[in-house]
Design an enzyme around this catalytic site. Structure first.
Site, mmCIF file in Angstrom:
data_model
loop_
_atom_site.group_PDB
_atom_site.id
_atom_site.type_symbol
_atom_site.label_atom_id
_atom_site.label_comp_id
_atom_site.label_asym_id
_atom_site.label_seq_id
_atom_site.Cartn_x
_atom_site.Cartn_y
_atom_site.Cartn_z
ATOM 1 N N ASP A 90 1.030 -1.554 -0.373
ATOM 2 C CA ASP A 90 -0.050 -0.491 -0.114
ATOM 3 C C ASP A 90 0.536 1.167 0.259
ATOM 4 O O ASP A 90 0.351 2.082 0.097
ATOM 5 C CB ASP A 90 -0.666 0.314 1.095
ATOM 6 C CG ASP A 90 -2.237 -0.713 1.057
ATOM 7 O OD1 ASP A 90 -2.860 -1.131 0.273
ATOM 8 O OD2 ASP A 90 -2.507 -1.630 1.720
ATOM 9 N N ASP A 93 -6.909 -3.233 -7.168
ATOM 10 C CA ASP A 93 -5.763 -2.281 -5.910
ATOM 11 C C ASP A 93 -4.691 -1.903 -6.449
ATOM 12 O O ASP A 93 -4.134 -1.128 -5.845
ATOM 13 C CB ASP A 93 -6.256 -2.181 -4.580
ATOM 14 C CG ASP A 93 -7.038 -2.636 -4.454
ATOM 15 O OD1 ASP A 93 -8.087 -3.779 -4.697
ATOM 16 O OD2 ASP A 93 -7.930 -2.998 -3.011
#
Ligand code: GLY
Length: 396
Positions: A114, A173
């Site tokens: 992330d 993502d």
């Protein structure tokens, strides 16, 4: 949960689809007031826990803060940078600098994919606006750390560690984290980051997309030979369904990959995803998706304003590249009109969040029909992108 009555929907859909102009100055003035509310609420919610640095959502009406390691920690710093970008008011810059520095330690956290969400939305946005050389160093170090998660045999960056269900999971993502890698190559001249990003994007086109152009959420790789072990979901309705935010991440990711590479396959992939989303019979008239395009109880399913905000921001950028530009801009305008008129919090309420009615993870009944910091971040980004779009939309 926000449920628009079916009769209302039918009546509304009979009306001509004409987007109203939205008043950016008023929206940003309201967003500034709301963010002031948030800045007052954060110290209260911390309750002395210095680790909690960034707002994520409301939990039973209480402000939930997260530590820098949480995937959402970069969005509020980014929101503060966007307010500075629009207003040029130094108070937002000062606040943005403080909240950005609170998550700097993430640049060496190799335990997650992330990095782009965390470091690019905060330091990356700050660097674009200030050219602060320290931010540049942080971006480069973060990209080096993210690169350690790349496996050349599989050709992709690993998303999650320590999950028993998957060996080498890659989620759609992850396309969003590639922007950090492209930035690092531009800042250093080292093509390694760029090559990893392109490999990840190409491999994801090959393995994440179905024949109908929707994408799986999680693809699990065998790193001994790059083969696929399984294709599943984590936050969608089912393994074979189309989780809405995942479709938006793909749309945004491939649009950004085209911007950075000018590779026509990436443009074409973004157009295919846009076509899937915009033509889907389950996309509501207001163009704010249900949490999953295949959720079985539609129209009585939660919406996801975050998926809509990401989609709007991506469509604005795509409209500058694609021969379908006018159509994409009109869709993005409609989404912003809907979010602004029907999904915004009243000023002074909801601890300062901007948008209501997002969904984090419906299958685990977590963060359903709530404000989420990333909805607010991409809403502001889309609003900023909407400025002077008329001049930028590519003519067909
Ligand atoms: N990247 C996690 C999510 O979209 O919920």
């Amino acid at each position: 949960m926000m449920r628009l009555p079916v009769i209302g929907l039918l009546l509304f859909s009979a009306l001509p689809a004409r987007s109203q102009e939205i008043n950016l100055a008023k929206i940003f003035a309201d967003a500034g007031q709301q963010t002031n509310v948030m800045l007052r609420e954060i110290p209260v919610a911390k309750q002395g826990n210095a680790e909690l640095v960034s707002p994520r959502t409301l939990d039973s009406g209480m402000l939930k803060l997260v530590a820098s390691r949480d995937w959402t920690s970069g969005f509020f710093p980014g929101q503060l940078w966007f307010l500075y970008e629009y207003t040029r008011d130094k108070k937002w810059k000062t606040a943005a600098e403080q909240f950005t520095s609170d998550i700097e330690r993430e640049k060496t956290n190799g335990g997650t994919h992330d990095m782009g969400f965390k470091v690019y939305c905060s330091f990356g946005t700050g660097y674009r606006l200030t050219r602060n050389p320290h931010y540049k160093d942080v971006i480069i170090e973060a990209a080096k750390t993210l690169s350690t998660r790349f496996n050349a045999k599989a050709g992709v960056i690993k998303s999650w560690d320590n999950r028993t269900r998957w060996k080498y999971p890659v989620i759609i993502d992850n396309m969003m984290n590639l922007e950090l890698l492209f930035a690092a190559t531009k800042l250093t001249g080292d093509k390694t980051f760029y090559n990893i990003a392109v490999s990840h994007a190409n491999t994801t086109i090959k393995n994440h997309f179905r024949k109908d152009l929707s994408s799986y959420h999680v693809v699990d790789y065998d790193t001994t030979d790059g083969s696929i072990l399984q294709k599943t979901t984590h936050q969608g309705y089912s393994d074979e369904s189309a989780w809405s935010r995942g479709q938006s991440w793909g749309l945004y990711g491939y649009t950004m990959c085209y911007r950075e590479t000018k590779n026509k396959n990436f443009l074409s992939q973004a157009e295919k995803i846009a076509g899937y989303m915009l033509n889907h019979p389950n996309l509501p008239v207001d163009k704010v998706p249900y949490y999953d395009f295949d959720a079985p109880g539609i129209p009585n399913e939660p919406r996801d304003a975050s998926a809509a905000a990401v989609m709007a921001s991506a469509l604005y950028e795509l409209s500058t590249f694609s021969s379908n530009g006018a159509k994409y801009k009109a869709a993005a305008d409609k989404i912003l009109e809907s979010l602004t008129n029907q999904y915004r919090s009243k000023v002074g309420e909801n601890k300062g969040f901007l948008l209501l009615h997002s969904t984090g993870s419906a299958p685990s009944k977590s963060e359903v029909d709530v404000p989420l910091s990333y909805a607010d971040y991409y809403y502001l980004e889309a609003l900023l992108r909407s400025r002077s779009m008329k001049a930028k939309v590519k003519k067909s």
